[in-house]
Design a protein around this motif. Structure first.
Motif, PDB file in Angstrom:
ATOM      1  N   ALA A  50       0.812  -1.273   0.090  1.00 14.06           N
ATOM      2  CA  ALA A  50      -0.039  -0.166  -0.140  1.00 14.06           C
ATOM      3  C   ALA A  50       0.762   1.192  -0.118  1.00 14.06           C
ATOM      4  CB  ALA A  50      -1.053   0.103   1.258  1.00 14.06           C
ATOM      5  N   ASN A  51       2.178   1.157   0.411  1.00 17.58           N
ATOM      6  CA  ASN A  51       3.075   2.347   0.656  1.00 17.58           C
ATOM      7  C   ASN A  51       3.210   2.787  -0.839  1.00 17.58           C
ATOM      8  OD1 ASN A  51       3.005   2.615   3.307  1.00 17.58           O
ATOM      9  ND2 ASN A  51       4.356   1.256   3.461  1.00 17.58           N
ATOM     10  N   ARG A  52       3.252   1.863  -1.798  1.00 21.20           N
ATOM     11  CA  ARG A  52       3.654   2.421  -2.991  1.00 21.20           C
ATOM     12  C   ARG A  52       2.908   3.046  -4.008  1.00 21.20           C
ATOM     13  NH1 ARG A  52       8.790  -0.399  -4.588  1.00 21.20           N
ATOM     14  NH2 ARG A  52       9.342  -1.671  -2.820  1.00 21.20           N
ATOM     15  N   ASP A  53       1.407   2.957  -3.395  1.00 26.20           N
ATOM     16  CA  ASP A  53       0.219   3.811  -3.991  1.00 26.20           C
ATOM     17  C   ASP A  53       0.365   3.691  -5.392  1.00 26.20           C
ATOM     18  OD1 ASP A  53      -1.236   5.912  -3.594  1.00 26.20           O
ATOM     19  OD2 ASP A  53      -0.204   7.554  -4.294  1.00 26.20           O
ATOM     20  N   HIS A  54       0.302   2.689  -6.176  1.00 28.68           N
ATOM     21  CA  HIS A  54       0.084   2.235  -7.400  1.00 28.68           C
ATOM     22  C   HIS A  54      -1.172   2.222  -7.926  1.00 28.68           C
ATOM     23  CE1 HIS A  54       4.551   1.768  -8.106  1.00 28.68           C
ATOM     24  NE2 HIS A  54       4.528   0.558  -7.489  1.00 28.68           N
ATOM     25  N   GLY A  55      -1.392   3.207  -8.939  1.00 24.67           N
ATOM     26  CA  GLY A  55      -2.846   2.952  -9.860  1.00 24.67           C
ATOM     27  C   GLY A  55      -2.536   2.416 -11.053  1.00 24.67           C
ATOM     28  N   TRP A  56      -2.641   3.171 -12.219  1.00 26.97           N
ATOM     29  CA  TRP A  56      -2.085   2.791 -13.439  1.00 26.97           C
ATOM     30  C   TRP A  56      -0.621   2.502 -13.448  1.00 26.97           C
ATOM     31  CZ3 TRP A  56      -5.850   0.683 -16.409  1.00 26.97           C
ATOM     32  CH2 TRP A  56      -7.159   1.161 -16.080  1.00 26.97           C
ATOM     33  N   ILE A  57      -0.317   1.356 -13.683  1.00 27.31           N
ATOM     34  CA  ILE A  57       1.379   1.447 -14.035  1.00 27.31           C
ATOM     35  C   ILE A  57       1.718   0.911 -15.301  1.00 27.31           C
ATOM     36  CG2 ILE A  57       1.822   0.402 -11.666  1.00 27.31           C
ATOM     37  CD1 ILE A  57       2.144  -2.280 -12.794  1.00 27.31           C
ATOM     38  N   LEU A  58       2.935   1.226 -15.809  1.00 32.59           N
ATOM     39  CA  LEU A  58       3.331   1.009 -17.209  1.00 32.59           C
ATOM     40  C   LEU A  58       3.529  -0.872 -17.278  1.00 32.59           C
ATOM     41  CD1 LEU A  58       4.212   1.536 -19.903  1.00 32.59           C
ATOM     42  CD2 LEU A  58       6.639   1.916 -18.901  1.00 32.59           C
ATOM     43  N   ARG A  82      20.991  -3.964 -13.482  1.00 32.05           N
ATOM     44  CA  ARG A  82      19.967  -4.041 -12.518  1.00 32.05           C
ATOM     45  C   ARG A  82      19.501  -2.598 -12.055  1.00 32.05           C
ATOM     46  NH1 ARG A  82      21.997  -9.089  -8.613  1.00 32.05           N
ATOM     47  NH2 ARG A  82      21.730 -10.548 -10.121  1.00 32.05           N
ATOM     48  N   ARG A  83      20.549  -1.777 -12.319  1.00 38.75           N
ATOM     49  CA  ARG A  83      20.297  -0.377 -11.779  1.00 38.75           C
ATOM     50  C   ARG A  83      19.166   0.131 -12.869  1.00 38.75           C
ATOM     51  NH1 ARG A  83      21.303   4.120 -13.977  1.00 38.75           N
ATOM     52  NH2 ARG A  83      22.805   3.051 -15.515  1.00 38.75           N
ATOM     53  N   GLN A  84      19.211  -0.041 -14.212  1.00 38.90           N
ATOM     54  CA  GLN A  84      18.171   0.306 -15.011  1.00 38.90           C
ATOM     55  C   GLN A  84      16.754  -0.162 -14.992  1.00 38.90           C
ATOM     56  OE1 GLN A  84      20.669  -0.656 -18.708  1.00 38.90           O
ATOM     57  NE2 GLN A  84      20.360   1.623 -19.311  1.00 38.90           N
ATOM     58  N   THR A  85      16.597  -1.403 -14.448  1.00 46.76           N
ATOM     59  CA  THR A  85      15.291  -1.934 -14.266  1.00 46.76           C
ATOM     60  C   THR A  85      14.967  -1.692 -12.961  1.00 46.76           C
ATOM     61  OG1 THR A  85      16.505  -4.011 -13.526  1.00 46.76           O
ATOM     62  CG2 THR A  85      15.967  -3.892 -15.796  1.00 46.76           C
ATOM     63  N   ARG A  86      15.643  -1.362 -11.947  1.00 44.37           N
ATOM     64  CA  ARG A  86      15.284  -0.947 -10.623  1.00 44.37           C
ATOM     65  C   ARG A  86      14.683   0.579 -10.634  1.00 44.37           C
ATOM     66  NH1 ARG A  86      19.619  -1.989  -8.296  1.00 44.37           N
ATOM     67  NH2 ARG A  86      20.543   0.049  -8.080  1.00 44.37           N
ATOM     68  N   GLU A  87      15.336   1.241 -11.559  1.00 43.84           N
ATOM     69  CA  GLU A  87      14.818   2.888 -11.850  1.00 43.84           C
ATOM     70  C   GLU A  87      13.685   2.840 -12.436  1.00 43.84           C
ATOM     71  OE1 GLU A  87      17.971   4.448 -13.717  1.00 43.84           O
ATOM     72  OE2 GLU A  87      19.264   5.013 -11.845  1.00 43.84           O
ATOM     73  N   MET A  88      13.244   1.623 -13.153  1.00 47.55           N
ATOM     74  CA  MET A  88      11.851   1.581 -13.794  1.00 47.55           C
ATOM     75  C   MET A  88      10.634   1.293 -12.891  1.00 47.55           C
ATOM     76  SD  MET A  88      12.159   2.720 -16.595  1.00 47.55           S
ATOM     77  CE  MET A  88      10.475   2.391 -17.509  1.00 47.55           C
ATOM     78  N   ALA A  89      11.052   0.603 -11.790  1.00 44.87           N
ATOM     79  CA  ALA A  89      10.123   0.181 -10.934  1.00 44.87           C
ATOM     80  C   ALA A  89       9.230   1.093 -10.195  1.00 44.87           C
ATOM     81  CB  ALA A  89      10.635  -0.518  -9.552  1.00 44.87           C
ATOM     82  N   ASP A  90       9.420   2.638 -10.229  1.00 48.56           N
ATOM     83  CA  ASP A  90       8.322   3.391  -9.728  1.00 48.56           C
ATOM     84  C   ASP A  90       7.377   3.591 -10.681  1.00 48.56           C
ATOM     85  OD1 ASP A  90       9.872   4.634 -12.048  1.00 48.56           O
ATOM     86  OD2 ASP A  90       9.465   6.631 -11.274  1.00 48.56           O
ATOM     87  N   ILE A  91       7.369   3.374 -11.913  1.00 52.01           N
ATOM     88  CA  ILE A  91       6.089   3.471 -12.876  1.00 52.01           C
ATOM     89  C   ILE A  91       5.662   1.877 -13.471  1.00 52.01           C
ATOM     90  CG2 ILE A  91       6.256   5.706 -13.578  1.00 52.01           C
ATOM     91  CD1 ILE A  91       7.670   4.668 -16.244  1.00 52.01           C
ATOM     92  N   MET A  92       6.620   1.072 -13.284  1.00 44.53           N
ATOM     93  CA  MET A  92       6.352  -0.333 -13.680  1.00 44.53           C
ATOM     94  C   MET A  92       6.002  -1.235 -12.510  1.00 44.53           C
ATOM     95  SD  MET A  92       8.683  -0.880 -16.891  1.00 44.53           S
ATOM     96  CE  MET A  92       7.852  -2.008 -17.598  1.00 44.53           C
TER      97      MET A  92
END
Length: 207
Positions: A50-58, A82-92
């Motif tokens: 719940a702390n992630r607050d995800h709605g429409w994710i990519l 791994r850094r690149q995929t980790r940085e996409m987690a905010d929208i994915m």
């Protein structure tokens, strides 16, 4: 001299699954609360915290043919770090989804991992995700067409034939928007249009 059907088919097959050879993109957005209810909670996915607050994710940016789509293309581009995929987690939602999307779809874009993720983020950011849907505080059932109408209302450059809303197991699942290679809205191919016809589709609120 006309090509025989067999030669024509062979020529067509030769262009399939070649990196960079496609007609347009599908921007797939997943309603995270639905995925969590159907699958993510059972997996203990960090996306469902719940702390992630995800709605429409990519979900992904998918290269598409006018009929069909490429996948798992041979690519000379280096895979993402791994850094690149980790940085996409905010929208994915998770780094794992970012990695999977690169393998299945990004390799077919003809872009480097850096450019593919940057383009994916640009496509996601330029689309207005209806604010009204984030304001729900409890689970509702509604006609799936209302989700499509909400996207059309908040994105004036979209037309009804440029997006589709899908359902899964009675839940609103995804909104899919068709975009040119320059990320301009375009009509979707017939194989992309899978409009959910449910009048009582479940739509859970953001956690």
């Amino acid at each position: 001299m006309l090509l025989t059907p067999a030669i024509t088919q062979a020529a067509d097959q030769g262009t399939k699954n070649q990196a960079g050879q496609f007609d347009y993109y599908v921007l797939a957005l997943s309603w995270s609360p639905s995925w969590c209810a159907l699958e993510g909670d059972a997996k203990g996915s960090e996306q469902c915290d719940a702390n992630r607050d995800h709605g429409w994710i990519l979900h992904g940016l998918w290269p598409q043919y006018h009929q069909g789509w490429p996948s798992y293309c041979q690519s000379a581009k280096a895979p993402p770090s791994r850094r690149q995929t980790r940085e996409m987690a905010d929208i994915m939602g998770t780094p794992g989804l970012a990695w999977h999307q690169w393998k299945k779809h990004g390799t077919c874009s003809g872009l480097s991992a850096t450019d593919y993720f940057a383009l994916s983020r640009q496509a996601y950011s330029q689309l207005v995700r209806p604010v009204a849907l984030r304001r729900l505080t409890q689970e509702v059932t509604l006609p799936a067409r209302l989700i499509e109408q909400a996207f059309l209302q908040d994105n004036q450059d979209l037309e009804p034939d440029m997006l589709t809303v899908t359902c899964r197991s009675g839940y609103i699942q995804e909104a899919r928007i068709c975009l040119s290679k320059a990320l301009q809205p375009v009509p979707c191919g017939r194989d992309v249009v899978r409009d959910c016809k449910l009048d009582q589709a479940v739509f859970p609120p953001i956690r």
